[in-house]
Design a protein around this motif. Structure first.
Motif, PDB file in Angstrom:
ATOM      1  N   LYS A  16      38.128  18.663  -0.672  1.00  0.00           N
ATOM      2  CA  LYS A  16      38.339  17.220  -0.523  1.00  0.00           C
ATOM      3  C   LYS A  16      37.059  16.428  -0.773  1.00  0.00           C
ATOM      4  CE  LYS A  16      42.172  17.542   2.701  1.00  0.00           C
ATOM      5  NZ  LYS A  16      42.173  19.042   2.735  1.00  0.00           N
ATOM      6  N   THR A  17      36.079  17.087  -1.369  1.00  0.00           N
ATOM      7  CA  THR A  17      34.807  16.411  -1.600  1.00  0.00           C
ATOM      8  C   THR A  17      34.834  15.676  -2.938  1.00  0.00           C
ATOM      9  OG1 THR A  17      33.714  18.140  -0.355  1.00  0.00           O
ATOM     10  CG2 THR A  17      32.322  16.817  -1.758  1.00  0.00           C
ATOM     11  N   SER A  18      34.223  14.504  -2.957  1.00  0.00           N
ATOM     12  CA  SER A  18      34.207  13.733  -4.205  1.00  0.00           C
ATOM     13  C   SER A  18      33.301  14.419  -5.224  1.00  0.00           C
ATOM     14  CB  SER A  18      33.694  12.325  -3.938  1.00  0.00           C
ATOM     15  OG  SER A  18      32.305  12.368  -3.697  1.00  0.00           O
ATOM     16  N   GLU A  19      33.520  14.078  -6.492  1.00  0.00           N
ATOM     17  CA  GLU A  19      32.738  14.663  -7.569  1.00  0.00           C
ATOM     18  C   GLU A  19      31.239  14.387  -7.361  1.00  0.00           C
ATOM     19  OE1 GLU A  19      33.351  16.774  -9.824  1.00  0.00           O
ATOM     20  OE2 GLU A  19      31.455  16.598 -10.898  1.00  0.00           O
ATOM     21  N   GLU A  31      28.283  17.194  -6.934  1.00  0.00           N
ATOM     22  CA  GLU A  31      27.089  17.311  -7.769  1.00  0.00           C
ATOM     23  C   GLU A  31      25.858  17.630  -6.925  1.00  0.00           C
ATOM     24  OE1 GLU A  31      26.949  13.720 -10.068  1.00  0.00           O
ATOM     25  OE2 GLU A  31      28.628  14.385 -11.301  1.00  0.00           O
ATOM     26  N   ALA A  32      25.839  17.055  -5.705  1.00  0.00           N
ATOM     27  CA  ALA A  32      24.704  17.307  -4.828  1.00  0.00           C
ATOM     28  C   ALA A  32      24.769  18.712  -4.225  1.00  0.00           C
ATOM     29  CB  ALA A  32      24.659  16.261  -3.722  1.00  0.00           C
ATOM     30  N   ILE A  33      25.999  19.218  -4.077  1.00  0.00           N
ATOM     31  CA  ILE A  33      26.155  20.546  -3.467  1.00  0.00           C
ATOM     32  C   ILE A  33      25.849  21.647  -4.478  1.00  0.00           C
ATOM     33  CG2 ILE A  33      27.893  22.143  -2.556  1.00  0.00           C
ATOM     34  CD1 ILE A  33      29.154  19.649  -1.177  1.00  0.00           C
ATOM     35  N   ARG A  34      26.331  21.447  -5.736  1.00  0.00           N
ATOM     36  CA  ARG A  34      26.083  22.442  -6.772  1.00  0.00           C
ATOM     37  C   ARG A  34      24.585  22.575  -7.016  1.00  0.00           C
ATOM     38  NH1 ARG A  34      29.758  19.381 -10.465  1.00  0.00           N
ATOM     39  NH2 ARG A  34      31.823  19.769  -9.615  1.00  0.00           N
ATOM     40  N   GLY A  35      24.137  23.786  -7.117  1.00  0.00           N
ATOM     41  CA  GLY A  35      22.715  24.004  -7.352  1.00  0.00           C
ATOM     42  C   GLY A  35      21.938  24.018  -6.055  1.00  0.00           C
ATOM     43  N   ARG A  36      22.119  22.954  -5.220  1.00  0.00           N
ATOM     44  CA  ARG A  36      21.309  22.854  -4.016  1.00  0.00           C
ATOM     45  C   ARG A  36      21.850  23.752  -2.900  1.00  0.00           C
ATOM     46  NH1 ARG A  36      19.528  16.743  -3.202  1.00  0.00           N
ATOM     47  NH2 ARG A  36      19.999  16.879  -5.413  1.00  0.00           N
ATOM     48  N   GLN A  66      41.947  24.991   2.004  1.00  0.00           N
ATOM     49  CA  GLN A  66      40.632  24.450   2.291  1.00  0.00           C
ATOM     50  C   GLN A  66      39.560  25.396   1.792  1.00  0.00           C
ATOM     51  OE1 GLN A  66      41.258  24.179   6.605  1.00  0.00           O
ATOM     52  NE2 GLN A  66      40.649  22.017   6.442  1.00  0.00           N
ATOM     53  N   ILE A  67      38.427  24.805   1.400  1.00  0.00           N
ATOM     54  CA  ILE A  67      37.236  25.596   1.120  1.00  0.00           C
ATOM     55  C   ILE A  67      36.144  25.024   2.009  1.00  0.00           C
ATOM     56  CG2 ILE A  67      35.582  26.298  -0.626  1.00  0.00           C
ATOM     57  CD1 ILE A  67      37.740  25.578  -2.724  1.00  0.00           C
TER      58      ILE A  67
END
Lengths: 317, 589, 309
Positions: free
Chosen positions: B96-99, B103-108, B86-87
Motif C-alpha cells: 500500500k506504499t506510494s511509488e 523509491e526511497a525504500i528501494r536501494g536504501r 500484505q508485504i
C-alpha cells in the motif's frame, strides 16, 4: 547472543488439497494446432485494419482491371478547353482538368498504371532481394562479402535519384516496364539486408544442425528449413515496398521523367495541375487523394502483417 | 540485550521490534492482466523472515518465486500488480506504499541483485556512472569526490581489484562474474537491511558461481544484511540459507528450517524435488559410498513419495545394473589427438580443442564435462561432422571419419545422431511433430509412407508422448516435450551412438530428471552409446560411466565416474566437484 | 575508436568507387553518342558540348574514361551545367541554402518525432498513442509533393502565413514552411521508431535494476530509456538522409528555394541529363559522407562500438 533470542519459523506444510500435484510435463492437445502462420492468420482476422485495407486493395484491383465498369467517359479524348478547370456536371462527378478532361475518368484510368508499377517493382525487388539475401546469409564467407558489398553500393544511391538518372538518360524509352526496372534495380538491397540477417539467425539454429547431422543436403536445408523460417519479415517489407514503388512512380512522373503524358498517371496529372493550384486546387487534390489512399491501403496491410508476423511488434501493440 | 531507555513504553516497542520479523508476507496475491482476463501468478503466499536470517525461495520456472521477489520491491513486469495480501517490511505495508515512498525504500532499505549479469547493466553507461548513480539516489554521499570515493569502496567491497580504473570501463569490457560483482556491490551500496538476490549466479560458470556466492555470503554476514535468496536449485538453497520456502504454482507448499526440510520433506512436491535434484543425488551417492548403497538408504523415503516421483538415484542404479556388462565392450568411438584451430580475424589463431583423445565402449555413457569455452561442444560438432577437424583421428563404428565422404558419410550419419541443448531451437517451428520425427526416415528413404507413419508412432511411444502430437507444432509443447521429440527424431534411424550436447541443461529439475530417466531406459533397451556433454558434474554422477574433464581445449582428467568423484587428481576437477552445491549439508540418510 | 574510424573509412572506399562507377555506367551504357543523347532533343551551345566531352573523356577507352571522370570528381570538377557555368560554382551558392533547409528539417523532425515517440512509447495503448499511430500511418502514405502542395495552398495561399515561394536570398522565415514539409516525410517514421525502441528498452532488465537501486522514474526515463532508444533512431537518420535529399529536390522545386535541390529539379524538368548526372553524383557523395558521419556518431552513442577492437 542474537542467534539465541532470534525467533525461528516453524516447519510448515501446505495441505495437499490446496495445491494438488499435476503430472510432470503433461501434454495438452486441446485447441487447434498452431504455428507462426496459423497464429498470424488468427490474429489478423480479428483486426479491423486488415479488413479495411483488404477491401480497399480489392477495390483498387477491380478498378485497375476493369476501369470501364466505373466510367464510360474516355480519359483523353473528349477534352474540351471550354471545360477547363470546370466544376462537376452530370456525368462528370469530379469536374474537369485544365485541359478540360474528366477528372474522375482520369483517376479511374490512372489506377492500373500505379498498381502495375507497384507490382512489377515489388516482384523485382522480392526476387533480387530473396536471391541475394538468402545466398549471402546462408553461404556466408566470400559469397556474403561479395553480395553484401554489391548491396552496399546499390544502397548508397537513393533509388529515386538513381531512377531519375536512368529516366533522364533513357527518357525516349519511358514506359511502365522501363520505369519499374529503373526503380526496382536500386530498391532491392533493403530486402536483401533484412533477409540476410534473418537467414543468418536461422541457419545457426539447432534444428538446422540436426538436419545437417541427418545428411539433408545444403540446398534442401536452405529451402525446407531456413527460408520458411526467415521469410516473414520479407513479406512485411515487400508489402511496404509496393507502396513505396507507387510513390516513386508518381514522384518521377511529377518531375517529368516518368511516364509520357500519353500514359494515364496520377503523378502526371498532379504535375500538370500545379500551375492552377491557387485557382483550382481540386484538380490537384483529387488525384492526390487517389494516390494517397492507394498508398495508405498497402501501408496498412504491411502494418497488419508486421504486427502479426513479428513477435516483437505484436508485444508492442 | 535490550537497553532500557526512558521508561517501559520504549522498551516494549524495542522488544517487539526485535521480535517482529523484518519481512512478513501475508496472503500475497499477484495477478497479470491478459487477453483472457486476470491470471493469478501468486495465490496467497506467506513468508516470514527475521533480521539477520537468510531465507531461500526454491521452485521451478513459473512457480512464482521471481514474481514474489519483484512484488516485494514493487517492480512487477508488464501488467502485473498486487491483488491482495500484505508485504510488511518492518511493519510498513509495501503493498500500500506510494511509488514515491517505494523509491526511497528501494536501494536504501531493500537491495536487489538480479539474475542475469549480462542484461542488468546498461551497456551505454560506464560502470562508475551506474554505481555512482545508485549512491547519489540513496543519498549515501554528496559531492563528486565523496561519491567517487564511495563508488570505489563499493567495488572493492564487491571484490573488484583495481576499482579506480574499472570505474571508467563499460559493462561489455567485464566478464559475467565481474558484472555480477558490480551488481552485488550496487545492491549493497546503501547498506540495506534486506538484500533480495534473484538467482544471482545461475548464468555463470559453476566455479565462478561458487566464488561469487561465498563472497555474497561473507559480505552479508559482515554487514548484518538479511538475505532473501531465490534459486531453482534445492541443494544450493539448502547450502546457502537457514530457511527454505518451497513454491509451486504460485503457492508455498512447504517452509521451515533448511536442514529439516531436506532431511524430512513432508509435502509430496518437496519430496519430488529432493529426489530429482542432481546435486543432492550426487552428494547422497558420494556420502553413501556408491549408487547401490545410496539407493538402499533412501528407498524407504522414496516409497512414501506419492505419484510419479522420479528418483535420480533409482535411475542411476537401474542404469548401472543394465550397463555393468558393457564396460569391457569394444569402443564405439575412438578419438585421437583431435584438434580444432579457429582463425580469428586480427588476433591470429585460437585452439578450441587441443589434442583430445578418448574412447567410448559400446553401450556406455561417456560424459565430457567443462565450463563454457572449454571446447566440449566443438568436440561434438567435429564428431558429428558439422565442423571440420583441423587434425587428429576420429573412428566411429570402425570407420575413420577423415576418409568418409559422400554416400559413405551419408550412411554413417544415420548411425550417429545428436540431441542439442536449446529445446526452443532444436525443432523447426514450421514443421509438425510427425514430419519432424519422420524427416530422418524420409531423408534416408527408409520404408514406405505407411511404415514411416508406423515408425513415427512407435517412436512417440518410446519417448512417452501421445500419438495425437503428430499434427501439432513445436510452439504448443513445453521444453521437456520438445526434447523428447528431439530424442525421438535422433532415434528414428536406430543409431548406435547418440551425442547429447547439454541436452538436459535448459530443463527444470523435475523434467530434467524425467528425461534423464528416459535416456537411461532407452540406453538399456536399445544398447545405445552416449556421448554426454554437460557443464553439470552432478548430473554426470547419475548418468555416466566415464568422465573426461575438459579445460581450455584440453582433457585434464579422464577416468571412470567413481574414480573421478572419489579420487579426483587434478585441482580443476576438485574445484568442479566442490562447486556442486550441498557439500556441507547433512543429508540424513 | 581510432581503429573503428579507420575501418569505416576504408570500407567507404569501395562503395565510393562502386557508386561513381554505377552512375558513369548508367550514362554511358546507352546507345549512340552519349553526349548528344544527354541533351535529348535540345542543342546546347557548342562550348558546353565540348566541355561535357572533356569532362567524360570520350576519346579514351571506357575504363580510362571512368578513371578520368573519377579524377575530376576528386579535384572538385563535377562538370559544366547546361548554361555553361561550372557545377562547382553553382554548388558554392546553392549548397549553403540546402544545408540550412536540411538542418531545419532534421531539427524539426527529431525534436517532435522523438518527443511524441517517447510519450507514445511510455503510454503504450493510450489515446495519445493510438491517435498518433493513425496520424503516422497517414503521414507515411502522403507523397512529399502532395504535402508540399497542400501546405502551400493552405498556409501560404489561403491563410497567408508564409510566402508562397521563397524570396531572394532565401531568408529563414521563407524556409520555415519548406522545412516543415521536408520534416513531415521522416517525422512519422521517427515517431514509430522511437516508440518501438522506447517500449523495448522499457522492458529491459537494466531498467528494472535501475529502479531497484532507488532511482526515480524521472531519472530513469531520460538516462536509461531515452538514451538507449536514441541509438536506432540515429542509425535511421543515415538511411533517411537519402529520402531527405529526394524530398529536398521536390520541396525546393515547389517552393522555389534556391538550393541544390531546385537546381536538380529544374535540370530534371528541363530534361538536361548532363546536369542531372552531375548533381546526382554530388548528392550521392554527400550521402556517403553523411552515412560515414552517422556511423561515427553511432560510435559516440554506443560504447560497445567505441571500444571494440
Amino acid at each position: 547472543m542474537p542467534s539465541n533470542t532470534r525467533p525461528t519459523q516453524a516447519h510448515y506444510v501446505a495441505p495437499l488439497e490446496e495445491t494438488p500435484l499435476v503430472a510432470i510435463d503433461s501434454v495438452t492437445t486441446e485447441g487447434k494446432p498452431s504455428n507462426l502462420w496459423r497464429d498470424a492468420w488468427r490474429d489478423v482476422r480479428k483486426r479491423p485494419m486488415f479488413w479495411i485495407s483488404s477491401a480497399l486493395i480489392l477495390l483498387i484491383v477491380i478498378v485497375a482491371l476493369f476501369p470501364d465498369l466505373f466510367t464510360q467517359v474516355p480519359p483523353n479524348n473528349d477534352c474540351q478547353l471550354s471545360n477547363s478547370n470546370g466544376a462537376p456536371t452530370t456525368g462528370h462527378p469530379l469536374g474537369f482538368t485544365r485541359q478540360g478532361c474528366d477528372i474522375y475518368s482520369r483517376i479511374i484510368h490512372g489506377t492500373s498504371t500505379s498498381l502495375a508499377v507497384g507490382l512489377i517493382v515489388t516482384f523485382l525487388v522480392a526476387v533480387l532481394g530473396i536471391i541475394f539475401g538468402a545466398l549471402a546469409g546462408f553461404y556466408g564467407g566470400w559469397v556474403d562479402g561479395l553480395l553484401s558489398r554489391l548491396g552496399d553500393i546499390f544502397f548508397s544511391i537513393p533509388y529515386i535519384l538513381a531512377a531519375v538518372v536512368i529516366m533522364s538518360v533513357f527518357s525516349q524509352y519511358a514506359n511502365v516496364w522501363v520505369i519499374s526496372l529503373a526503380i526496382g534495380i536500386f530498391a532491392w538491397p533493403a530486402t536483401a539486408r533484412v533477409l540476410r540477417a534473418e537467414v543468418f539467425r536461422v541457419r545457426n539454429a539447432d534444428f538446422v544442425m540436426a538436419a545437417t547431422a541427418l545428411g539433408v543436403s545444403r540446398f534442401r536445408i536452405l529451402v525446407r528449413h531456413v527460408l520458411p523460417n526467415s521469410i516473414a519479415p520479407v513479406i512485411v517489407i515487400t508489402t511496404i515496398s509496393l507502396a513505396s514503388a507507387i510513390v516513386a512512380e508518381a514522384t518521377l512522373s511529377f518531375l517529368g521523367v516518368g511516364l509520357p503524358p500519353s500514359t494515364m498517371s496520377w503523378g502526371n496529372d498532379i504535375s500538370q495541375a500545379q500551375v492552377t493550384l491557387s485557382t483550382a486546387p481540386q484538380v490537384l487534390i483529387l488525384p492526390s487523394i487517389a494516390l494517397s489512399v492507394t498508398v495508405l491501403s498497402f501501408i496498412m496491410l504491411g502494418e497488419v502483417a508486421r504486427d502479426a508476423l513479428d513477435p516483437k511488434a505484436r508485444a508492442q501493440r | 540485550m535490550t537497553e532500557i531507555v526512558n521508561g517501559t513504553d520504549v522498551q516494549q516497542t524495542i522488544v517487539s521490534s526485535d521480535e517482529r520479523p523484518l519481512l512478513e508476507i501475508k496472503d500475497l496475491e499477484v495477478g497479470f492482466n491478459t487477453q483472457d482476463g486476470l491470471v493469478k501468478a501468486l495465490n496467497g503466499v506467506n513468508i516470514t523472515l527475521y533480521r539477520g536470517q537468510s531465507l531461500a525461495i526454491v521452485g521451478e520456472s513459473g512457480s512464482g518465486k521471481s514474481t514474489t521477489a519483484h512484488a516485494i520491491i514493487n517492480l512487477l513486469p508488464g501488467t502485473g500488480h498486487i491483488t491482495g495480501g500484505q508485504i510488511l517490511l518492518d511493519g510498513q505495508d509495501l503493498a500500500k506504499t506510494s511509488e514515491k515512498e517505494m523509491e526511497a525504500i528501494r536501494g536504501r532499505k531493500i537491495g536487489f541483485v538480479p539474475q542475469d549479469p549480462m542484461s542488468n547493466l546498461n551497456p551505454v553507461w560506464s560502470i562508475g556512472f551506474q554505481v555512482e548513480e545508485a549512491i547519489k539516489a540513496n543519498g549515501i554521499a554528496t559531492g563528486r569526490k565523496e561519491v567517487k570515493a564511495r563508488a570505489i569502496e563499493v567495488l572493492k567491497q564487491a571484490g573488484l581489484g583495481d576499482a579506480e580504473r574499472r570505474l571508467k570501463q563499460f559493462p561489455h569490457q567485464f566478464s559475467g562474474g565481474m558484472r555480477q560483482r558490480v551488481l552485488i556491490g550496487m545492491g549493497l551500496a546503501a547498506d540495506p537491511q534486506l538484500l533480495i538476490a534473484d538467482e544471482p549466479t545461475s548464468a555463470l560458470d559453476v566455479t565462478v558461481q561458487r566464488v561469487i556466492l561465498d563472497h555474497l555470503e561473507s559480505l552479508t554476514r559482515e554487514l548484518g544484511t538479511t538475505l532473501l535468496f531465490i534459486t531453482h536449485d534445492l541443494g544450493l538453497a539448502a547450502e546457502r540459507a537457514e530457511q527454505l520456502v518451497v513454491m509451486y504454482k504460485g503457492r508455498v507448499v512447504e517452509s521451515g528450517p533448511s536442514v529439516e526440510i531436506l532431511q524430512n520433506p513432508q509435502h509430496p512436491y518437496t519430496q519430488r524435488l529432493v529426489a530429482a535434484a542432481p546435486s543432492l543425488a550426487s552428494r547422497r551417492i558420494q556420502s553413501s559410498g556408491g549408487i547401490a548403497a545410496a539407493e538402499a538408504s533412501i528407498s524407504e523415503d522414496a516409497s512414501h513419495a506419492a505419484g510419479e516421483t522420479i528418483d535420480l538415484i533409482a535411475t542411476a542404479e537401474a542404469r548401472a545394473e543394465a550397463i555393468e556388462a558393457a564396460a569391457s565392450a569394444p569402443p564405439a568411438i575412438i578419438v585421437e589427438d583431435l584438434t580444432k584451430v579457429f582463425k580469428i580475424r586480427g588476433s591470429g589463431e585460437f585452439t578450441a580443442v587441443d589434442k583430445v583423445s578418448f574412447q567410448i565402449p559400446k553401450g556406455t555413457t561417456m560424459a565430457l564435462v567443462g565450463e563454457s569455452g572449454s571446447g566440449k561442444s566443438t568436440v561434438a560438432k567435429m564428431l558429428l561432422k558439422l565442423e571440420e577437424a583441423t587434425s587428429g583421428k576420429m573412428v566411429v563404428g570402425g570407420r575413420d571419419l577423415a576418409t568418409v565422404t559422400g554416400k559413405e558419410l551419408f550412411e554413417l550419419r544415420s548411425r550417429m545422431q545428436p540431441v542439442f541443448q536449446d529445446p526452443y531451437g532444436s525443432l523447426n517451428p514450421l514443421r509438425n511433430i510427425g514430419n519432424t520425427i519422420a524427416e530422418p526416415l524420409h531423408t534416408h528413404k527408409v520404408g514406405t509412407k505407411a511404415s514411416r507413419r508406423a515408425r513415427t508412432y512407435e517412436l512417440l511411444d518410446q519417448v512417452s508422448l501421445p500419438r495425437t502430437l503428430v499434427g501439432r507444432y513445436p510452439n504448443e509443447l513445453s521444453g521437456g516435450q520438445r526434447q523428447r521429440v528431439a530424442i525421438a527424431r535422433a532415434l528414428a534411424l536406430k543409431p548406435e551412438i547418440v551425442v547429447l550436447d547439454e541436452a538436459v541443461s535448459a530443463l527444470d529439475v523435475l523434467v530434467q530428471a524425467q528425461i534423464l530417466r528416459l535416456l537411461a531406459d532407452l540406453q538399456g533397451e536399445l544398447g545405445l552409446t552416449y556421448l554426454f556433454i554437460t557443464h553439470d558434474l552432478a548430473v554426470v554422477r547419475v548418468i555416466a560411466d566415464h568422465v573426461c574433464v575438459m579445460q581450455r581445449g584440453k582433457i585434464v582428467e579422464a577416468a571412470t565416474t567413481d574414480e573421478v568423484f572419489d579420487n579426483p587428481k587434478e585441482q580443476y576437477t576438485k574445484d568442479l566437484l566442490a562447486a556442486i552445491p550441498g557439500a556441507n549439508i547433512e543429508l540424513g540418510a | 575508436m581510432a581503429g573503428y574510424i579507420v575501418r569505416r573509412v576504408l570500407q567507404a572506399i569501395p562503395v565510393l568507387l562502386g557508386t561513381t562507377f554505377l552512375i558513369y555506367f548508367m550514362v554511358f551504357a546507352m546507345p549512340g553518342d552519349p553526349v548528344v543523347a544527354l541533351f535529348g532533343d535540345k542543342t546546347p551551345p557548342p562550348q558546353v558540348l565540348e566541355a561535357v566531352r572533356e569532362q567524360y573523356h570520350l576519346d579514351q577507352p571506357f575504363i580510362v574514361q571512368y578513371l578520368l571522370f573519377l579524377g575530376g570528381i576528386f579535384r572538385g570538377d563535377f562538370g559544366t551545367s547546361f548554361s555553361g557555368q561550372p557545377v562547382s560554382e553553382i554548388l558554392a551558392t546553392t549548397f549553403p541554402v540546402t544545408l540550412r533547409l536540411a538542418l531545419m528539417a532534421i531539427f524539426i523532425e527529431m525534436v517532435f518525432g522523438i518527443t511524441i515517440g517517447l510519450i507514445s512509447g511510455l503510454r503504450k495503448g493510450g489515446i495519445f498513442d493510438a491517435s498518433f499511430l493513425v496520424v503516422s500511418l497517414i503521414l507515411i502514405s502522403l507523397p512529399v509533393f502532395v504535402v508540399a502542395f497542400v501546405a502551400q495552398y493552405v498556409f501560404a495561399i489561403q491563410l497567408g502565413w508564409f510566402r508562397t515561394t521563397a524570396g531572394p536570398g532565401a531568408p529563414i522565415q521563407d524556409l520555415i514552411l519548406p522545412a516543415i514539409v521536408l520534416a513531415t516525410i521522416s517525422f512519422a517514421q521517427i515517431v514509430r521508431l522511437t516508440r518501438a525502441s522506447v517500449i523495448e528498452t522499457d522492458t529491459q532488465d537494466f531498467v528494472r535494476t535501475a529502479a531497484s537501486k532507488g532511482l526515480s522514474r524521472r531519472r530513469i526515463v531520460p538516462v536509461h530509456i531515452l538514451r538507449n532508444s536514441l541509438i536506432p533512431v540515429v542509425t535511421y537518420l543515415a538511411v533517411d538522409f537519402g529520402t531527405l535529399m529526394v524530398g529536398a529536390t521536390v520541396t525546393e522545386g515547389i517552393f522555389n528555394v534556391p538550393g541544390v535541390g531546385r537546381t536538380l529539379y529544374q535540370a530534371i524538368i528541363r530534361n538536361e541529363a548532363a546536369t542531372v548526372v552531375s548533381f546526382v553524383t554530388v548528392m550521392v557523395l554527400i550521402y556517403l559522407f553523411v552515412n560515414l558521419l552517422v556511423d561515427l556518431l553511432y560510435a559516440v552513442l554506443d560504447p560497445r562500438i567505441r571500444y571494440a577492437k
